[in-house]
Design a protein around this motif. Structure first.
Motif, PDB file in Angstrom:
ATOM      1  N   GLY A  17      35.618  36.541  66.914  1.00  0.00           N
ATOM      2  CA  GLY A  17      34.183  36.569  66.880  1.00  0.00           C
ATOM      3  C   GLY A  17      33.599  36.260  65.304  1.00  0.00           C
ATOM      4  O   GLY A  17      32.727  35.500  65.174  1.00  0.00           O
ATOM      5  N   LEU A  18      34.194  36.930  64.361  1.00  0.00           N
ATOM      6  CA  LEU A  18      33.817  36.421  63.120  1.00  0.00           C
ATOM      7  C   LEU A  18      33.745  34.970  62.644  1.00  0.00           C
ATOM      8  O   LEU A  18      33.056  34.329  62.095  1.00  0.00           O
ATOM      9  CB  LEU A  18      34.501  37.298  61.930  1.00  0.00           C
ATOM     10  CG  LEU A  18      34.261  38.650  61.767  1.00  0.00           C
ATOM     11  CD1 LEU A  18      35.031  39.338  60.825  1.00  0.00           C
ATOM     12  CD2 LEU A  18      32.872  39.073  61.606  1.00  0.00           C
ATOM     13  N   SER A  19      34.947  34.372  63.021  1.00  0.00           N
ATOM     14  CA  SER A  19      35.089  33.074  62.711  1.00  0.00           C
ATOM     15  C   SER A  19      34.070  32.240  63.454  1.00  0.00           C
ATOM     16  O   SER A  19      33.574  31.303  62.814  1.00  0.00           O
ATOM     17  CB  SER A  19      36.590  32.575  62.791  1.00  0.00           C
ATOM     18  OG  SER A  19      37.389  33.127  63.956  1.00  0.00           O
ATOM     19  N   ALA A  20      34.006  32.501  64.742  1.00  0.00           N
ATOM     20  CA  ALA A  20      32.839  31.520  65.476  1.00  0.00           C
ATOM     21  C   ALA A  20      31.650  31.897  64.738  1.00  0.00           C
ATOM     22  O   ALA A  20      30.655  31.013  64.702  1.00  0.00           O
ATOM     23  CB  ALA A  20      32.931  32.044  66.893  1.00  0.00           C
ATOM     24  N   GLY A  21      31.320  33.233  64.370  1.00  0.00           N
ATOM     25  CA  GLY A  21      30.030  33.399  63.820  1.00  0.00           C
ATOM     26  C   GLY A  21      29.935  32.737  62.517  1.00  0.00           C
ATOM     27  O   GLY A  21      28.624  32.461  62.358  1.00  0.00           O
ATOM     28  N   MET A  22      30.761  32.135  61.711  1.00  0.00           N
ATOM     29  CA  MET A  22      30.848  31.564  60.615  1.00  0.00           C
ATOM     30  C   MET A  22      29.907  30.295  60.892  1.00  0.00           C
ATOM     31  O   MET A  22      29.308  29.744  59.977  1.00  0.00           O
ATOM     32  CB  MET A  22      31.995  31.614  59.670  1.00  0.00           C
ATOM     33  CG  MET A  22      32.588  32.663  59.128  1.00  0.00           C
ATOM     34  SD  MET A  22      30.997  33.657  58.361  1.00  0.00           S
ATOM     35  CE  MET A  22      31.684  35.370  58.268  1.00  0.00           C
ATOM     36  N   PHE A  23      30.538  29.754  61.989  1.00  0.00           N
ATOM     37  CA  PHE A  23      30.006  28.331  62.211  1.00  0.00           C
ATOM     38  C   PHE A  23      28.384  28.357  62.473  1.00  0.00           C
ATOM     39  O   PHE A  23      27.429  27.544  61.952  1.00  0.00           O
ATOM     40  CB  PHE A  23      30.797  27.590  63.241  1.00  0.00           C
ATOM     41  CG  PHE A  23      32.078  27.310  62.878  1.00  0.00           C
ATOM     42  CD1 PHE A  23      32.297  26.151  62.260  1.00  0.00           C
ATOM     43  CD2 PHE A  23      33.089  28.039  63.463  1.00  0.00           C
ATOM     44  CE1 PHE A  23      33.785  25.754  61.781  1.00  0.00           C
ATOM     45  CE2 PHE A  23      34.601  27.716  63.262  1.00  0.00           C
ATOM     46  CZ  PHE A  23      34.671  26.608  62.391  1.00  0.00           C
ATOM     47  N   ILE A  24      28.193  29.750  63.201  1.00  0.00           N
ATOM     48  CA  ILE A  24      26.808  29.724  63.760  1.00  0.00           C
ATOM     49  C   ILE A  24      25.940  29.868  62.356  1.00  0.00           C
ATOM     50  O   ILE A  24      24.886  29.381  62.280  1.00  0.00           O
ATOM     51  CB  ILE A  24      26.471  30.782  64.491  1.00  0.00           C
ATOM     52  CG1 ILE A  24      27.328  30.901  65.953  1.00  0.00           C
ATOM     53  CG2 ILE A  24      25.095  31.090  64.878  1.00  0.00           C
ATOM     54  CD1 ILE A  24      27.326  31.880  66.769  1.00  0.00           C
ATOM     55  N   TRP A  25      26.401  30.713  61.392  1.00  0.00           N
ATOM     56  CA  TRP A  25      26.000  31.112  60.090  1.00  0.00           C
ATOM     57  C   TRP A  25      25.772  29.609  59.361  1.00  0.00           C
ATOM     58  O   TRP A  25      24.550  29.354  58.581  1.00  0.00           O
ATOM     59  CB  TRP A  25      26.595  32.068  59.355  1.00  0.00           C
ATOM     60  CG  TRP A  25      26.689  31.819  57.545  1.00  0.00           C
ATOM     61  CD1 TRP A  25      27.659  31.632  56.898  1.00  0.00           C
ATOM     62  CD2 TRP A  25      25.493  31.978  56.977  1.00  0.00           C
ATOM     63  NE1 TRP A  25      27.202  31.573  55.491  1.00  0.00           N
ATOM     64  CE2 TRP A  25      25.595  31.961  55.652  1.00  0.00           C
ATOM     65  CE3 TRP A  25      23.912  32.601  57.246  1.00  0.00           C
ATOM     66  CZ2 TRP A  25      24.950  32.149  54.640  1.00  0.00           C
ATOM     67  CZ3 TRP A  25      23.228  32.765  56.375  1.00  0.00           C
ATOM     68  CH2 TRP A  25      23.587  32.472  55.043  1.00  0.00           C
ATOM     69  N   LEU A  26      26.858  28.791  59.217  1.00  0.00           N
ATOM     70  CA  LEU A  26      26.487  27.496  58.665  1.00  0.00           C
ATOM     71  C   LEU A  26      25.451  26.590  59.061  1.00  0.00           C
ATOM     72  O   LEU A  26      24.639  26.294  58.335  1.00  0.00           O
ATOM     73  CB  LEU A  26      27.765  26.805  58.394  1.00  0.00           C
ATOM     74  CG  LEU A  26      28.829  27.304  57.763  1.00  0.00           C
ATOM     75  CD1 LEU A  26      30.182  26.329  57.979  1.00  0.00           C
ATOM     76  CD2 LEU A  26      28.352  27.342  56.035  1.00  0.00           C
ATOM     77  N   VAL A  27      25.191  26.768  60.605  1.00  0.00           N
ATOM     78  CA  VAL A  27      23.981  25.977  60.770  1.00  0.00           C
ATOM     79  C   VAL A  27      22.714  26.730  60.618  1.00  0.00           C
ATOM     80  O   VAL A  27      21.813  26.084  60.159  1.00  0.00           O
ATOM     81  CB  VAL A  27      24.369  25.422  62.538  1.00  0.00           C
ATOM     82  CG1 VAL A  27      23.214  25.232  63.055  1.00  0.00           C
ATOM     83  CG2 VAL A  27      25.465  24.831  62.632  1.00  0.00           C
ATOM     84  N   ALA A  28      22.791  28.112  60.886  1.00  0.00           N
ATOM     85  CA  ALA A  28      21.733  28.831  60.953  1.00  0.00           C
ATOM     86  C   ALA A  28      21.264  28.814  59.590  1.00  0.00           C
ATOM     87  O   ALA A  28      20.031  29.013  59.148  1.00  0.00           O
ATOM     88  CB  ALA A  28      21.780  30.189  61.259  1.00  0.00           C
TER      89      ALA A  28
END
Lengths: 263, 289, 322
Positions: free
Chosen positions: B12-23
């Motif tokens: 989940g954390l690694s998936a979240g990091m992609f969202i973070w980069l876009v967000a």
């Protein structure tokens, strides 16, 4: 004299370190035209904002007609009978003058919820709006969009929209600012007449001392959020503290004023 | 059980990091320019496609591709801001949103024309395929790397915004444009710079996603932009801190959802969002308006 | 007096022309006209929210889908009666709109747009994932068009497109009429007050949030009607209906056609569908073509098509609103 409409108890408000209302305990009686004066930043607008629900009350309490309204939302206060006008014109720019006053007129009954009937067929509402426009002197421009009115007409409309809510207690925030003498006289005449009719009690924030002293039966002087003086125009004029605060500001207006009106 | 939970959290954390980069790019652009950019997901997608292209036609070194690809997407970001977005700042919100939406359509379609309608698979990236044992189960090293990159970007952004002159100018411009202009900053140039930088962040996310996902599709931008929107709402629109935290929470929650309630993975997100908004309508770190 | 007569005459002529379509044109044009009417219903309701109240929703696809799936499920499990099905579809959309709206109407502007978008996508993912109920990504298929029974005995078949056309036309006329009446009603006036100055509307004694929620639900119901009709037209309901790119369509056609008039969104919808057909005839890449057209429209004519037409003739829109 009359019954008490609104009372506040220890009403306070701060913006950061600045105190804009300090433990204000006031009451407003029916039929008494009151002016709130004070130097810039004295907390006049803050007081109106607190009483009408524009600002949330930080501490203290407000009662209106025997009910606590401290945290009541704006529209419910309006329905109970408290309304206001704004210092800066704040109407519905894209709507016609008539539509501007129709909104408060309709909202007083459940008619405002009707989704299928036509506004143009609401004879009672239109009649009332028309009478109101006649009174404030705007019936000639009823079909004009508010955005293309002159400044003076906008100020009249500003007060007209507030009056259309048929308030028991109406706060007018610098209603005559930017008006020419004719418009001003018209507005003040309205305030006098309506006040005499007794349905609406007026509370004004004003800078113009001519207006203040010719109209008010009671004056509240605020200074840095505190109530400095509360009394008849005569009492306020002879108050030492008021003189001190106003020294260097509006002095000529306040003290050279002589009552010219025969009334 | 423990092992499963830890692995789900890590995924989940690694998936979240992609969202973070876009967000993060989305939030930065919104904070400064006041425009919500639907096309930001397209920059993510284009970052991934460019990365694939470099790997395929230039050389198989992923790190080189990761350097080149986001920079090339920056050119597109520059064009979008300089020749289009700049002229709609004064227009009403729907026009701004629709303009960026038009770019979503255009970029999606262009990507289909250039790279084909289906997905493309990058050449062998087996050098990145190492795993490490965590609680007795293998976990990809690359995903750990991603979990490291996110906070690194966050820290970098924070240092940049708080500690540098440019950062201070950007923060000043986001709170008061006239003030920034009055101290001699060229606001249009600043807006372009921020937009291009935001584009870079999104495209970097896309580039990093190539080894992670293993294939590149045109739909990847549309999915992530929605997640980035949700994160921005939860965190409080315009708040980078909120976006970071929101992205992590959303990533982890989605991972748990997919693992334990596969039919309702987005539903958990919805409940989270609804809950946050009922308690704090302005989002976790949003300022009340 | 004469002006309103001219208006009635024009409306009657338009209605006649619409009614004549199945007699004078081919199947494909009949189908396209139905699509225009569906999008018109969707957009006219949507514009009560955007043009009248000033709220931009990016989640109306969810209500469209609720209408379609509502009708589909009701038809499959209860009765295939199309009138009841449409009613159920509208009700389902209104309920979903009430839930979503309750969360969203505290916000305005971009926050409202984002929230509705997020909520709409939640509905999308629910529809996509809940295979056992909705059929997942295959869609909910096999929706049939049972005959309409009126007044107990009269049975009107709607199986053929040329028959179903009148079913759609009836709802289209009804929807446009309702939207028109809302625009000139007290409720509509209050909505335009909220658009023009929400704070002042509160000082008129109006519970602004309640009004926002009400119009949100009403426009959601319009979306549900359009969705239910599309389910009947295409005999299926698809998850894409709830997708945000579908939610963008009414925004798009409203802006294309012009926000301030009743017919603007319908004109925009006709333009949108016609353009899609034309572009698709020449190229597969209709999204690219459409994106470019959209760019041009936004950069060049901001008042939409109706605005441009009005400017051309130098007259203000006759409808309520701005």
């Amino acid at each position: 004299m009359g019954e008490t409409l609104l009372t506040t108890r220890k009403l306070s408000n701060h913006f950061g370190m600045v105190c804009t209302a300090r433990e204000l305990s006031l009451s407003f009686e029916k039929g008494v035209v009151t002016s709130i004066i004070g130097p810039n930043g004295a907390g006049k607008s803050t007081l109106i904002n607190l009483l009408t629900g524009h600002l949330p009350v930080q501490s203290g309490r407000i009662d209106f007609l025997g009910r606590e309204i401290t945290r009541m939302p704006i529209h419910r206060r309006v329905r109970m009978g408290i309304c206001r006008s704004f210092q800066v014109v704040n109407v519905f720019p894209g709507l016609t003058v008539e539509e501007n006053v129709m909104i408060p007129v309709l909202s007083r009954s459940m008619r405002a919820w009707r989704p299928i009937t036509r506004v143009s067929r609401d004879a009672a509402g239109r009649e009332e709006a028309e009478a109101l426009l006649e009174k404030v002197g705007l019936s000639g421009v009823r079909g004009t969009p508010a955005s293309s009115l002159s400044h003076g007409d906008l100020r009249l409309l500003e007060v007209g929209v507030a009056l259309a809510a048929a308030p028991t207690l109406l706060f007018l925030d610098e209603p005559t600012a930017g008006m020419n003498p004719v418009e001003r006289e018209r507005l003040l005449g309205n305030v006098r007449t309506l006040s005499r009719e007794g349905k609406t009690t007026f509370v004004l924030v004003e800078h113009d001392m001519d207006v203040v002293f010719s109209l008010s039966e009671r004056i509240l002087v605020l200074h840095r959020g505190e109530l400095l003086c509360d009394g008849t125009p005569e009492a306020v004029r002879s108050d030492a503290k008021v003189r001190e605060v106003y020294l260097g500001e509006d002095v000529s207006d306040l003290f050279r004023y002589t009552r010219t009106e025969a009334e | 059980m423990m092992q499963s939970v830890v692995h789900t959290v890590l995924a989940g954390l690694s998936a979240g990091m992609f969202i973070w980069l876009v967000a993060s790019g989305l939030t930065l652009i919104f904070g400064v320019l006041g425009v919500l950019n639907f096309a930001h997901g397209s920059f993510y997608m284009l970052g991934a496609y460019m990365c694939y292209t470099v790997l395929r036609y230039v050389g198989p070194d992923f790190w080189v591709a990761l350097l080149i690809a986001p920079l090339s997407v920056c050119i597109i970001g520059y064009v979008v801001e300089r020749w289009f977005l700049r002229y709609v700042y004064h227009l009403a919100l729907p026009y701004q949103l629709l303009l960026t939406f038009a770019f979503v359509l255009i970029f999606d379609n262009l990507a289909k024309m250039v790279w084909g309608a289906g997905s493309v698979t990058p050449p062998d990236l087996s050098t990145l395929n190492g795993t490490v044992s965590i609680l007795g189960r293998n976990f990809p090293v690359y995903n750990l790397f991603i979990i490291g990159v996110g906070p690194l970007v966050a820290a970098g952004l924070w240092l940049f915004l708080e500690r540098t002159w440019y950062g201070r100018i950007i923060r000043a411009a986001s709170s008061d444009r006239e003030m920034a202009a009055s101290i001699g900053v060229s606001v249009p140039a600043l807006f372009t710079a921020v937009f291009v930088f935001g584009t870079w962040l999104g495209a970097l996310g896309g580039g990093l996603a190539v080894p992670y996902v293993g294939l590149v599709t045109t739909g990847m931008g549309e999915t992530i932009i929605i997640e980035a929107f949700i994160v921005a709402v939860i965190g409080g629109l315009g708040s980078l801190k909120g976006a970071f935290l929101g992205a992590l929470v959303l990533g982890v929650l989605t991972a748990f959802g997919t693992r334990f309630f596969p039919a309702f993975d987005m539903f958990l997100t919805f409940i989270l969002m609804a809950g946050v908004l009922l308690v704090r309508p302005q989002g976790l770190f949003g300022t009340a308006r | 007096m004469t002006e309103s007569r001219i208006r009635y005459a024009v409306l009657a002529a338009l209605l006649l022309a619409l009614a004549a379509v199945p007699y004078v044109s081919g199947k494909f044009f009949v189908y396209l006209t139905m699509r225009v009417m569906l999008l018109g219903i969707f957009a006219v309701g949507f514009n009560l929210l955007l043009g009248q109240t000033g709220l931009l929703s990016f989640g109306h696809g969810a209500f469209y889908a609720a209408g379609a799936y509502g009708l589909g499920l009701f038809g499959a499990y209860v009765t295939p009666n199309p009138l009841l099905g449409v009613a159920v579809g509208i009700a389902a959309a209104a309920v979903v709109a009430l839930l979503v709206g309750y969360l969203c109407v505290r916000h305005t502007e971009i926050y409202f747009a984002m929230l509705t978008l997020a909520c709409g996508m939640m509905v999308f993912s629910f529809v996509w994932n809940a295979r056992s109920i909705t059929g997942g990504d295959d869609g909910f298929i096999g929706i049939m068009r049972a005959p309409v029974t009126l007044f107990g005995g009269l049975r009107l078949p709607i199986g053929k497109d040329s028959q179903f056309y009148y079913f759609v036309l009836a709802f289209f006329v009804l929807a446009v009429w309702v939207a028109h009446r809302i625009r000139i009603s007290p409720f509509g006036l209050v909505l335009s007050g909220i658009r023009e100055n929400a704070r002042r509307t509160e000082y008129a004694g109006i519970p602004v949030r309640k009004y926002r929620l009400s119009v949100f639900v009403v426009s959601g119901a319009f979306a549900g009607l359009a969705g239910a009709l599309e389910a009947l037209l295409e005999s299926n309901a698809r998850p894409f209906m709830a997708h945000w790119t579908h939610s963008a369509e009414p925004v798009l056609v409203s802006l294309l056609g012009g926000l301030s008039s009743l017919f603007g969104p319908i004109v925009g919808g006709a333009f949108f569908i016609a353009m899609r057909e034309i572009i698709q005839r020449y190229t597969e890449n209709w999204m690219l073509g459409f994106g470019v057209v959209l760019l041009v429209v936004i950069m060049a004519f901001r008042g939409g098509i109706m605005g441009a037409v009005e400017n051309l003739f130098g007259r203000r829109s006759a409808g309520a609103g701005r």
